[in-house]
Design an enzyme around this catalytic site. Structure first.
Site, mmCIF file in Angstrom:
data_model
loop_
_atom_site.group_PDB
_atom_site.id
_atom_site.type_symbol
_atom_site.label_atom_id
_atom_site.label_comp_id
_atom_site.label_asym_id
_atom_site.label_seq_id
_atom_site.Cartn_x
_atom_site.Cartn_y
_atom_site.Cartn_z
ATOM 1 N N ASN A 7 17.409 71.387 -1.456
ATOM 2 C CA ASN A 7 16.882 70.123 -1.237
ATOM 3 C C ASN A 7 17.961 68.961 -0.678
ATOM 4 O O ASN A 7 18.520 68.467 -1.345
ATOM 5 C CB ASN A 7 15.994 69.576 -2.406
ATOM 6 C CG ASN A 7 15.021 68.348 -1.686
ATOM 7 O OD1 ASN A 7 15.029 67.977 -0.452
ATOM 8 N ND2 ASN A 7 14.164 67.863 -2.610
ATOM 9 N N ARG A 94 14.186 73.524 1.368
ATOM 10 C CA ARG A 94 13.113 72.658 1.650
ATOM 11 C C ARG A 94 13.219 71.901 2.923
ATOM 12 O O ARG A 94 14.139 71.066 3.173
ATOM 13 C CB ARG A 94 12.909 71.590 0.419
ATOM 14 C CG ARG A 94 11.900 70.709 0.724
ATOM 15 C CD ARG A 94 11.638 69.403 -0.364
ATOM 16 N NE ARG A 94 10.709 68.709 0.075
ATOM 17 C CZ ARG A 94 10.564 67.218 -0.259
ATOM 18 N NH1 ARG A 94 11.839 66.737 -0.445
ATOM 19 N NH2 ARG A 94 9.550 66.639 0.155
ATOM 20 N N HIS A 183 3.856 67.236 0.260
ATOM 21 C CA HIS A 183 3.955 67.836 -0.822
ATOM 22 C C HIS A 183 3.296 69.300 -0.953
ATOM 23 O O HIS A 183 2.542 69.736 -2.014
ATOM 24 C CB HIS A 183 3.052 66.999 -1.873
ATOM 25 C CG HIS A 183 3.901 65.696 -2.153
ATOM 26 N ND1 HIS A 183 3.196 64.562 -2.041
ATOM 27 C CD2 HIS A 183 5.223 65.379 -2.245
ATOM 28 C CE1 HIS A 183 3.926 63.526 -2.469
ATOM 29 N NE2 HIS A 183 5.138 64.127 -2.530
ATOM 30 N N HIS A 209 -0.997 65.021 -7.122
ATOM 31 C CA HIS A 209 0.655 64.919 -7.255
ATOM 32 C C HIS A 209 1.027 63.471 -7.219
ATOM 33 O O HIS A 209 1.058 62.889 -6.397
ATOM 34 C CB HIS A 209 1.175 65.719 -6.300
ATOM 35 C CG HIS A 209 2.568 65.992 -6.060
ATOM 36 N ND1 HIS A 209 3.431 66.787 -6.479
ATOM 37 C CD2 HIS A 209 3.374 64.677 -5.918
ATOM 38 C CE1 HIS A 209 4.582 66.549 -6.439
ATOM 39 N NE2 HIS A 209 4.976 65.146 -6.166
ATOM 40 N N ARG A 243 5.410 52.484 -1.852
ATOM 41 C CA ARG A 243 4.608 52.548 -0.574
ATOM 42 C C ARG A 243 3.232 52.184 -0.818
ATOM 43 O O ARG A 243 2.569 52.399 -1.764
ATOM 44 C CB ARG A 243 4.589 54.030 -0.005
ATOM 45 C CG ARG A 243 6.013 54.645 0.414
ATOM 46 C CD ARG A 243 5.704 55.955 1.161
ATOM 47 N NE ARG A 243 6.836 56.614 1.161
ATOM 48 C CZ ARG A 243 7.026 57.846 0.838
ATOM 49 N NH1 ARG A 243 5.877 58.529 0.215
ATOM 50 N NH2 ARG A 243 8.039 58.486 0.785
ATOM 51 N N GLY A 332 5.946 63.676 -12.008
ATOM 52 C CA GLY A 332 6.249 62.834 -13.067
ATOM 53 C C GLY A 332 5.018 61.958 -13.776
ATOM 54 O O GLY A 332 5.087 61.879 -14.745
ATOM 55 N N GLU A 388 8.508 72.996 -7.637
ATOM 56 C CA GLU A 388 8.670 73.077 -6.280
ATOM 57 C C GLU A 388 9.975 73.995 -5.921
ATOM 58 O O GLU A 388 9.705 74.847 -5.039
ATOM 59 C CB GLU A 388 8.829 71.650 -5.608
ATOM 60 C CG GLU A 388 7.438 70.916 -5.502
ATOM 61 C CD GLU A 388 7.970 69.493 -5.056
ATOM 62 O OE1 GLU A 388 7.603 69.218 -3.990
ATOM 63 O OE2 GLU A 388 7.915 68.548 -5.990
#
Ligand code: ADP
Length: 401
Positions: A7, A94, A183, A209, A243, A332, A388
């Site tokens: 990633n 990714r 995601h 998620h 966000r 998380g 992931e």
């Protein structure tokens, strides 16, 4: 077979070396501050069942040097887990944006790289870094097959009525403005885990998620994504760490026209200063949870807003799916924050969703899928650790085996 999963960020490289037959992680790490002063690598590896960790401070002028260093760590006497670099036959990258064209995992060719580059205007923060990662990996591991796993790919099954915006069609046809969703790797992975756990293949699920970024997905009985809360970009939908999630677009015009804010400032406010951070002063759910329990009114409001938004989407997706078998919390916050799950599922008995408060607390932070619904809940509520990296490794394996 060992697969290296990458990633890549603009100045970082996260990696895991995974044995796809066992799903075991042989080594993993993070190279940070690539191309800057103070770069370093934190490398962990497992040998004879023991976990080891080492932090190395060294100059990493670019991603190729970082890859070469990681490769040396993977084969060295002290920190290594494989004999030689050539043992890595495939590298799974990714890649955030695959656009409309790339709906499946792809072996990287010059055409695929051109497409990732061409999609940079749609993912200006991520695709350039992902491409740098691919180019550097090609140089450092010339014998390995490079594979791109797209975050958007899982959502390609969304019907047009869900992915289109009600704006003039030319903006879709000519400028590719539509919902893509993100995601995807995580939503797909936890759905498949739930399907295995419940031993049910025609599962209708809502996956939630909740990491720093957060999104939800409605998945039909065929295992297809039919709705997701992120849109053209990752700002839409749920309230996130920094966000805003959904807002009325008129706010943007108001900020620009009446408050004389520049586009750059507005973008910064909505992406980096909003969400939990904007409401409480912290973007870390652990801090906000602590403040909540101390009775801090901003933290209490934050939890109320955060979980109210999740609830609205649960309602919407239950309607889209015409009923749901299971709701899945992951990432998380979804895996570790019992309070978020409790508040998101409270007062939903009208939809057949009843949480078992004690199980929700006692089964927090699970290593395997766990059920936390009450006995009288027709809808199963699951907490499933996402992975992931493993999903990327498995998808990479699928195309190279
Ligand atoms: P990402 O992969 O998007 O960076 P993660 O999935 O690691 O994000 O999730 C990060 C979030 O999870 C942070 O808000 C963090 O506070 C939260 N989190 C991690 N551990 C816990 C915990 N034990 N309790 C509550 N929240 C947690």
């Amino acid at each position: 077979m060992e697969i290296l999963v990458i990633n890549a960020g603009s100045s970082s490289l996260k990696y895991q070396l995974i044995n796809v037959e066992t799903g075991g992680v042989l080594a993993k790490g993070l190279a940070e501050r690539i191309g800057m002063d103070g770069s370093n690598i934190v490398h962990s590896w497992t040998k004879n069942g023991n976990e080891n960790k080492k932090e190395i401070c060294l100059d990493l002028p670019d991603h190729t040097v970082a890859f070469n260093t990681i490769s040396d760590l993977l084969v060295s006497e002290e920190t290594g887990v494989i004999q030689q670099r050539e043992d890595i036959k495939a590298i799974g990258h990714r890649v955030v944006h695959g656009g409309e064209h790339y709906t499946q995992t792809q072996i990287v060719t010059s055409e695929v790289k051109e497409a990732i580059k061409e999609l940079i205007p749609l993912a200006p923060l991520h695709n350039p870094a992902n491409l740098i990662g691919i180019n550097a990996a090609e140089k450092a591991f010339p014998n390995a097959t490079q594979v791109a796993v797209f975050d958007t790919a899982f959502h390609h099954t969304m019907p047009e009525k869900a992915f289109r915006y009600a704006i003039p069609e030319k903006y879709y046809r000519e400028d590719r403005i539509r919902t893509y969703g993100f995601h995807g790797t995580s939503h797909k992975y936890v759905y498949e885990q739930a399907s295995k756990h419940l031993d049910k293949t025609d599962l209708k699920a809502i996956t939630i998620h909740l990491g720093n970024g957060a999104s939800m997905c409605a998945i039909n009985e065929k295992g297809e994504s039919v709705e997701t809360s992120m849109g053209f970009g990752p700002l839409a939908g749920l309230i996130m760490g920094t966000r805003s999630g959904d807002i009325d677009p008129s706010i943007i015009f108001h900020m620009a026209e009446e408050m004389n804010m520049s586009l750059e400032e507005i973008k910064n406010v909505l992406n980096k200063q909003s969400g939990m951070l904007g409401i409480t002063g912290s973007n870390d759910a652990r801090d906000v949870s602590k403040l909540y329990h101390e009775g801090d009114k901003h933290a209490i409001l934050c939890y109320e807003m955060y979980t109210h938004r999740i609830k609205k989407y649960i309602g919407a997706y239950t309607a889209v799916l015409n009923g749901v078998d299971t709701i899945i919390f992951t990432a998380g916050i979804g895996e570790n924050d019992a309070l978020t799950r409790q508040l998101s599922c409270s007062n939903l008995s009208g939809l057949g969703i009843v949480i078992n408060e004690a199980a929700n607390i006692s089964k927090n932070h699970p290593k395997q899928p766990v059920e936390i619904q009450a006995e009288n809940s027709p809808v199963k509520i699951l907490v499933i650790p996402t992975n992931e990296e493993l999903e990327i490794a498995l998808q990479t394996w699928e195309v190279v085996r």
